[in-house]
Design a protein around this motif. Structure first.
Motif, PDB file in Angstrom:
ATOM      1  N   SER A 133      52.132  36.888  42.806  1.00 44.78           N
ATOM      2  CA  SER A 133      51.531  36.092  43.882  1.00 44.78           C
ATOM      3  C   SER A 133      51.350  36.929  45.144  1.00 44.78           C
ATOM      4  O   SER A 133      50.387  36.739  45.890  1.00 44.78           O
ATOM      5  CB  SER A 133      52.398  34.864  44.179  1.00 44.78           C
ATOM      6  N   VAL A 134      52.259  37.872  45.376  1.00 38.67           N
ATOM      7  CA  VAL A 134      52.104  38.801  46.505  1.00 38.67           C
ATOM      8  C   VAL A 134      50.931  39.735  46.241  1.00 38.67           C
ATOM      9  O   VAL A 134      50.086  39.976  47.117  1.00 38.67           O
ATOM     10  CB  VAL A 134      53.402  39.593  46.730  1.00 38.67           C
ATOM     11  N   LEU A 135      50.843  40.275  45.014  1.00 37.49           N
ATOM     12  CA  LEU A 135      49.768  41.199  44.661  1.00 37.49           C
ATOM     13  C   LEU A 135      48.398  40.544  44.799  1.00 37.49           C
ATOM     14  O   LEU A 135      47.427  41.184  45.230  1.00 37.49           O
ATOM     15  CB  LEU A 135      49.986  41.691  43.221  1.00 37.49           C
ATOM     16  N   ARG A 136      48.313  39.275  44.437  1.00 37.00           N
ATOM     17  CA  ARG A 136      47.036  38.564  44.464  1.00 37.00           C
ATOM     18  C   ARG A 136      46.705  37.978  45.831  1.00 37.00           C
ATOM     19  O   ARG A 136      45.727  37.240  45.981  1.00 37.00           O
ATOM     20  CB  ARG A 136      47.061  37.457  43.408  1.00 37.00           C
ATOM     21  N   GLY A 137      47.525  38.274  46.830  1.00 34.81           N
ATOM     22  CA  GLY A 137      47.221  37.851  48.190  1.00 34.81           C
ATOM     23  C   GLY A 137      47.512  36.411  48.501  1.00 34.81           C
ATOM     24  O   GLY A 137      46.966  35.857  49.461  1.00 34.81           O
ATOM     25  N   GLN A 138      48.384  35.757  47.703  1.00 31.76           N
ATOM     26  CA  GLN A 138      48.679  34.348  47.920  1.00 31.76           C
ATOM     27  C   GLN A 138      49.806  34.132  48.919  1.00 31.76           C
ATOM     28  O   GLN A 138      50.093  32.996  49.274  1.00 31.76           O
ATOM     29  CB  GLN A 138      49.049  33.683  46.583  1.00 31.76           C
TER      30      GLN A 138
END
Length: 675
Positions: A243-248
């Motif tokens: 979720s951090v990697l995907r910008g959420q």
């Protein structure tokens, strides 16, 4: 066509990709001489998925190994036939360009391999989690953030304004006593999130993660905050990391490994309590989270903050160099918020006049301060530097430290009703103890642990509830009622409304350690406990059982951590110790250490110290035979020669690894504990 995650059938004809058919990959191999890129052919059916940053499998010297794709190329520098990528493990690009650049810098800074750094930076894949569709996220709504509490610090309001304007402001924050540090860091993170950028906060342990996470979701809402820590299971940790990697996520909070988290548009990096040992990575190449955070802030040109009740010499060096500014309260604010600190010598005459003081191992004045706080209906905090019952024993006649006959580890008494003593290293029980020096069977306690102290205080304060916090039985908070809370450093519960008094016992156990950071660490632990006590206007008292003439005790009495860090930095510069210089520790078998020194082209002016036998309690380097002696060599260079020293040792490790003439050595740059 070969489906994703499956290798091509043996003997099947492959056709290389039409565009950029070469993949330059980094194998996840820990041997130093193989820390380099290799070129592999990409088949046409793999081309869409084999993008930079994805995980792949390659055949290397006859076996399948994991690797990361670094780039796609049209040509290769390799002379000869290229092998094929075996398969693309996942199309998810988990290695971002920012994290890759940080990985290269950390490997260069700490003389390590990039594969070791990547194991810290990118968590293991969890296939089921990765296949799940990402949850839909609503549009971020800026939060209303009240930053007036930062006006108590010189430059605090300006720092908040700089974050709101997306400027790369860097500061070392000296938290005032009684400050709700989690509230202040959450405010800075929310201001950064409102400006459209991400914030990353690194804290020492899970309790700190929980405290900061609760404040952050109160300000910006749960969907935009992610907590990362080692205590999460593999699936949950990978889900949150994705979720951090995907910008959420706008705000990321975690322990030391979270410093590599791929936060999108990172605007602020924060490290709380950088002097805590848990922020130093125990695995190669042994980076410190503070150094990684500062290097990352420098690379991304983003804001940074190092905070704590106390201050390390490393943080003070950043201020002195001009890299960071000071965020400190005025002396009026410090005096208004700090408790009254008194230093009490452990006088035997005073204890003879007060039987209860003798029972509790406390000076009479400290006992009186505790009684006053309890009578006013407030809890009392007692800090003991060792957990357990009696963690260290010595001969009752000659005072020689009692050690295990099998491993020379320290012997301890785990409980009052235990039949024999137990080794703290190997766990063997010794039923009949006799001194190896004088032959006496009499023993005495060198250090009294938290459980024994709680037992003694229970007798000194009959009818008062006694709470013990430490080790595996940590207590998060206590109510605002009369109680005696006995805690080890770092495990102090938060009291509602603050403690009425705090007693710091056995101070010599912290100050007397043979360690470079003994005084710095002692002051940090004392201030963390004293910051939980009410201010002097409300009757808060901190009694430290130590001589008032000791400089570290004086810094506590004046509540002057900046002055202590400044003096500590000067004293280290005078004798040539980090952070005034850079130092490398090389541990290993004597012949391997000498081979490393002979092979490395050390920078001009490098000072060699040693070799000496490896200190007791230090882990042996991996691969060293258990029956072989281990030595340590220190190499000291100027501050501007740190990177050349790391590069020289990195090249030498690669040469020795390729030769295979000696056992591997362990290289640590600026180790937390030198001896």
């Amino acid at each position: 066509m070969t489906e994703l995650n499956s290798p091509a059938r043996p003997g099947a004809t492959r056709q290389q990709a039409e565009h950029e058919p070469i993949a330059r990959v980094l194998p996840m191999l820990t041997v130093p001489h193989l820390d380099r890129e290799f070129d592999y052919l990409v088949s046409a059916d793999q081309s869409d998925d084999a993008q930079p940053g994805v995980r792949v499998r390659i055949r290397f010297h006859g076996r399948l190994v994991d690797a990361f794709v670094l780039e796609r190329r049209s040509e290769t520098d390799h002379v000869g036939k290229l092998g094929w990528l075996d398969r693309v493990v996942s199309p998810q690009q988990v290695l971002t360009p920012d994290v890759r650049r940080l990985t290269d810098a950390i490997a260069a800074r700490y003389a390590g391999t990039r594969a070791d750094v990547l194991r810290l930076a990118v968590p293991p894949r969890h296939a089921n989690v990765e296949k799940q569709p990402p949850p839909e996220s609503a549009a971020f709504t800026p939060a209303v953030v009240d930053t007036t509490a930062w006006s108590a610090y010189r430059g605090g309001e300006q720092y908040c304004s700089a974050l709101d304007d997306a400027r790369a402001a860097r500061a070392v924050w000296q938290a005032l006593p009684g400050e709700h540090w989690a509230d202040r860091l959450a405010e800075l993170a929310a201001v950064t999130a409102n400006s459209g950028r991400g914030a990353l906060a690194i804290v020492p342990d899970q309790r700190d993660v929980d405290a900061l996470y609760a404040e952050a979701i109160r300000l910006v809402g749960e969907p935009w905050v992610v907590a990362l820590s080692a205590g999460l299971g593999p699936a949950q940790r990978y889900r949150r990391w994705l979720s951090v990697l995907r910008g959420q996520a706008r705000i990321v909070i975690g322990t030391r490994s979270a410093v590599f988290a791929p936060v999108a548009s990172l605007g602020l990096l924060m490290v709380w309590d950088d002097g805590d040992d848990t922020l130093a990575e125990p695995r190669a190449p042994y980076p410190h989270a503070r150094e990684v955070a500062m290097l990352r802030a420098h690379q991304l040109r983003c804001a940074a903050l190092i905070g704590g009740y106390a201050r390390t010499a490393e943080a003070q060096a950043l201020v002195r160099s001009g890299w960071a500014h000071d965020l400190v309260g005025t002396r009026q604010e410090v005096r208004a918020r700090s408790p009254r600190v008194v230093a009490l010598e452990d006088s035997g005459y005073a204890q003879e006049r007060d039987p209860a003081a003798r029972t509790a191992r406390l000076p009479s004045m400290a006992l009186q301060a505790a009684r006053t706080a309890l009578q006013s209906g407030r809890p009392v905090l007692v800090q003991v530097p060792r957990r357990g019952y009696v963690p260290a024993l010595a001969c009752g006649r000659c005072r020689a430290i009692a050690r295990c006959r099998h491993c020379t580890g320290p012997l301890s008494l785990p409980a009052r009703d235990t039949a024999g003593v137990v080794c703290r290293w190997c766990g063997r029980e010794e039923l009949s103890l006799r001194c190896t020096r004088c032959g006496s069977d009499a023993v005495r306690a060198v250090v009294v642990g938290a459980r024994r102290t709680a037992e003694e205080l229970g007798r000194a304060f009959p009818g008062v509830h006694v709470v013990t916090s430490g080790g595996d039985s940590m207590v998060a908070a206590v109510s605002d009622e009369p109680a005696v809370v006995v805690s080890t450093p770092g495990a102090e519960p938060v009291a509602a409304g603050g403690y009425g008094a705090a007693l710091l016992l056995d101070t010599w156990a912290l100050l007397g350690r043979q360690d470079l950071r003994a005084s710095e660490d002692a002051l940090r632990r004392w201030m963390a406990a004293a910051a939980l006590v009410r201010g002097r206007s409300e009757g808060g008292v901190v009694a430290v059982v130590a001589e008032s003439a000791i400089p570290t005790v004086q810094s506590l009495i004046r509540w002057d951590p900046v002055g202590h860090a400044d003096a500590e930095l000067d004293s280290r510069a005078e004798v040539g110790l980090p952070p005034a210089v850079h130092m490398a520790a090389i541990d290993g078998a004597p012949d391997a250490v000498h081979a490393m020194i002979d092979t490395a082209e050390l920078p001009e002016g490098a000072d060699l110290l040693g070799p000496v036998d490896l200190p007791l309690g230090v882990r042996r380097p991996p691969g060293t035979p258990p029956d072989k002696p281990v030595s340590r060599m220190l190499i000291r260079v100027r501050r501007d020669a740190g990177l050349p020293l790391a590069a020289a040792l990195r090249r030498a490790a690669g040469v020795l690894s390729a030769r295979r003439d000696h056992e591997p050595v362990r290289v640590q740059i600026d180790p937390l504990h030198i001896g």
